[in-house]
Design an enzyme around this catalytic site. Structure first.
Site, short mmCIF file in Angstrom:
data_model
loop_
_atom_site.label_atom_id
_atom_site.label_comp_id
_atom_site.label_asym_id
_atom_site.label_seq_id
_atom_site.Cartn_x
_atom_site.Cartn_y
_atom_site.Cartn_z
N GLU A 1 0.81 -1.22 0.00
CA GLU A 1 0.00 0.00 0.00
C GLU A 1 0.84 1.26 0.00
OE1 GLU A 1 -1.90 -1.58 3.52
OE2 GLU A 1 -1.15 0.10 4.67
N CYS B 1 7.26 -7.61 6.57
CA CYS B 1 8.45 -7.02 7.18
C CYS B 1 8.97 -7.94 8.26
CB CYS B 1 8.09 -5.66 7.78
SG CYS B 1 9.50 -4.81 8.54
N CYS C 1 8.63 -5.00 14.96
CA CYS C 1 8.27 -3.97 15.94
C CYS C 1 6.88 -4.29 16.49
CB CYS C 1 8.29 -2.59 15.30
SG CYS C 1 9.89 -2.15 14.62
N CYS D 1 3.60 -2.31 15.40
CA CYS D 1 3.40 -2.02 13.98
C CYS D 1 2.62 -3.14 13.29
CB CYS D 1 4.75 -1.84 13.29
SG CYS D 1 4.61 -1.51 11.53
N GLU E 1 11.09 -2.70 5.58
CA GLU E 1 12.27 -1.99 6.08
C GLU E 1 13.15 -1.69 4.87
OE1 GLU E 1 13.72 -0.44 8.68
OE2 GLU E 1 15.39 -0.26 7.28
N SER F 1 13.55 5.47 13.15
CA SER F 1 12.47 5.11 14.06
C SER F 1 13.08 4.76 15.40
CB SER F 1 11.69 3.92 13.51
OG SER F 1 11.04 4.29 12.33
N CYS G 1 0.93 2.31 8.65
CA CYS G 1 1.54 1.23 7.89
C CYS G 1 0.81 -0.09 8.03
CB CYS G 1 2.92 0.89 8.41
SG CYS G 1 3.97 2.23 8.52
#
Ligand code: SAH
Length: 339
Positions: A89, A109, A113, A116, A157, A211, A330
């Site tokens: 996206e 990813c 995290c 996320c 990432e 981040s 995200c």
């Protein structure tokens, strides 16, 4: 077959030279792709039939499709279907200074995290350079606008897909392609140190955002597993080197999570960590998602945190909020579709 948008100008020049054709064809192709923005080789009307035929044989051109769009006042979100049916996206933000597009670099990813949404899906694959470029072109074509700023902060990432990322920057920055000024491009990373080092040696003046989200190893480890591999001391050291080498300011992103990293002590730790660095801190109100239990800090906590940093003479802003109504953080649109 290769994606035509994977090709830099030099790649295309070499392609034509190998075909015993003229180098300048590459510029003609770039003109069609990035200035006139056609999406079929057949529309490249100043090319001979044989050239079009060989392009069609060697390259793909329409690899992404926008399958879903959500619009709010100043923000739109797009879901793309890739040629292998995977989905990523992008988010478009209309600022007073231009149109900024946040693009994805990977399907899923691996950084993990905890707060996320993107990381709930492990990395399936890297996006190619062309797939990153096409996100911009498709949105420009659909919305009939010019994208003036690109932020690499969507799913994935970017420094875990470094070579494709660098080529993407080379192409969108090229004066004969999208001519996006490198100061209008921002790459965000969770802190992959060896790649930050490489990035600092690039000839582009691209903005770097980190981040951070916590100011001590102990706390950062609880929300960002990458901190195990690249602890804060080393991260800050490499960033100081980056600032020295590039003379550029680094942005730290800091999501405020209620009760996790938003106390007075957290703010002081943060101020001490970045003191005397050429940087600024972007405080981000957390976009809550139904799949993850972290809560956004209250307005008062955010303001208090901001005031402490200000008092400590740290450059700080609170990120203007875009798209919390349309699941624009995200990975949220993608996962909504799947749930
Ligand atoms: N992997 C890169 C880029 C993608 S994340 C990186 O870590 O920087 C882009 C930014 O959005 C990161 O700062 C990330 O921590 C933040 N983010 C992720 N989920 C969010 C959410 N729900 N609300 C607000 N920001 C979020």
């Amino acid at each position: 077959m290769k994606n035509i948008y994977d090709m830099s100008l030099v790649d295309l020049e070499n392609y034509f030279l190998e075909k015993n054709d003229k180098k300048f064809r590459a510029t003609q192709i770039f003109d069609w792709l990035y200035i006139k923005k056609v999406n079929s080789f057949n529309d490249m009307t100043n090319l001979k039939k044989e050239v079009i035929a060989s392009l069609e044989e060697d390259f793909t051109i329409n690899n992404l499709e926008i399958t879903k769009t959500e619009n709010d006042k100043d923000v739109s979100k797009f879901l793309f279907k890739l040629s292998d049916n995977e989905k990523v996206e992008a988010v478009l933000m209309n600022h007073d200074y231009g149109n900024s597009l946040c693009i994805s670099t990977q399907v899923g990813c691996n950084m993990g995290c905890k707060f996320c949404e993107s990381g709930r899906l492990k990395k399936i694959r890297n996006l190619t350079t062309g797939e990153m470029v096409e996100q911009i072109l498709l949105v420009e074509n659909l919305k009939k606008i010019r994208i003036s700023h690109v932020v690499v902060m969507g799913i994935g990432e970017p420094f875990d897909n470094y070579d494709n990322l660098v080529k993407f920057i080379e192409i969108i920055n090229h004066p004969k392609a999208l001519a996006l000024g490198s100061r209008h491009i921002t790459v965000s990373t969770c802190g992959i140190i060896p790649k930050i080092e490489e990035f600092s040696k690039l000839p582009y003046q691209v903005n770097l955002a980190i981040s951070l989200h916590a100011a001590t190893d102990e706390k950062r480890l609880t929300i960002m597993p990458i901190n195990k591999v690249y602890p804060l001391k080393d991260l800050i050291k490499v960033l100081k080197k980056y600032i020295q080498l590039t003379n550029r300011r680094v942005t730290f992103e800091y999501i405020l999570l209620s009760g996790i990293n938003d106390t007075k002590e957290d703010a002081i730790n943060l101020a001490n960590l970045v003191r005397n660095m050429n940087c600024y801190i972007n405080l981000i109100p957390y976009n809550e998602t139904s799949n993850i239990s972290y809560k956004r800090s209250s307005k008062e906590s955010i303001d208090k945190f901001y005031d402490i940093l200000k008092k400590e003479r740290i450059n700080v802003t609170i990120r203007r909020e875009f798209g919390s109504k349309i699941s624009a953080a995200c990975g949220q649109l993608r996962s909504k579709k799947e749930d």
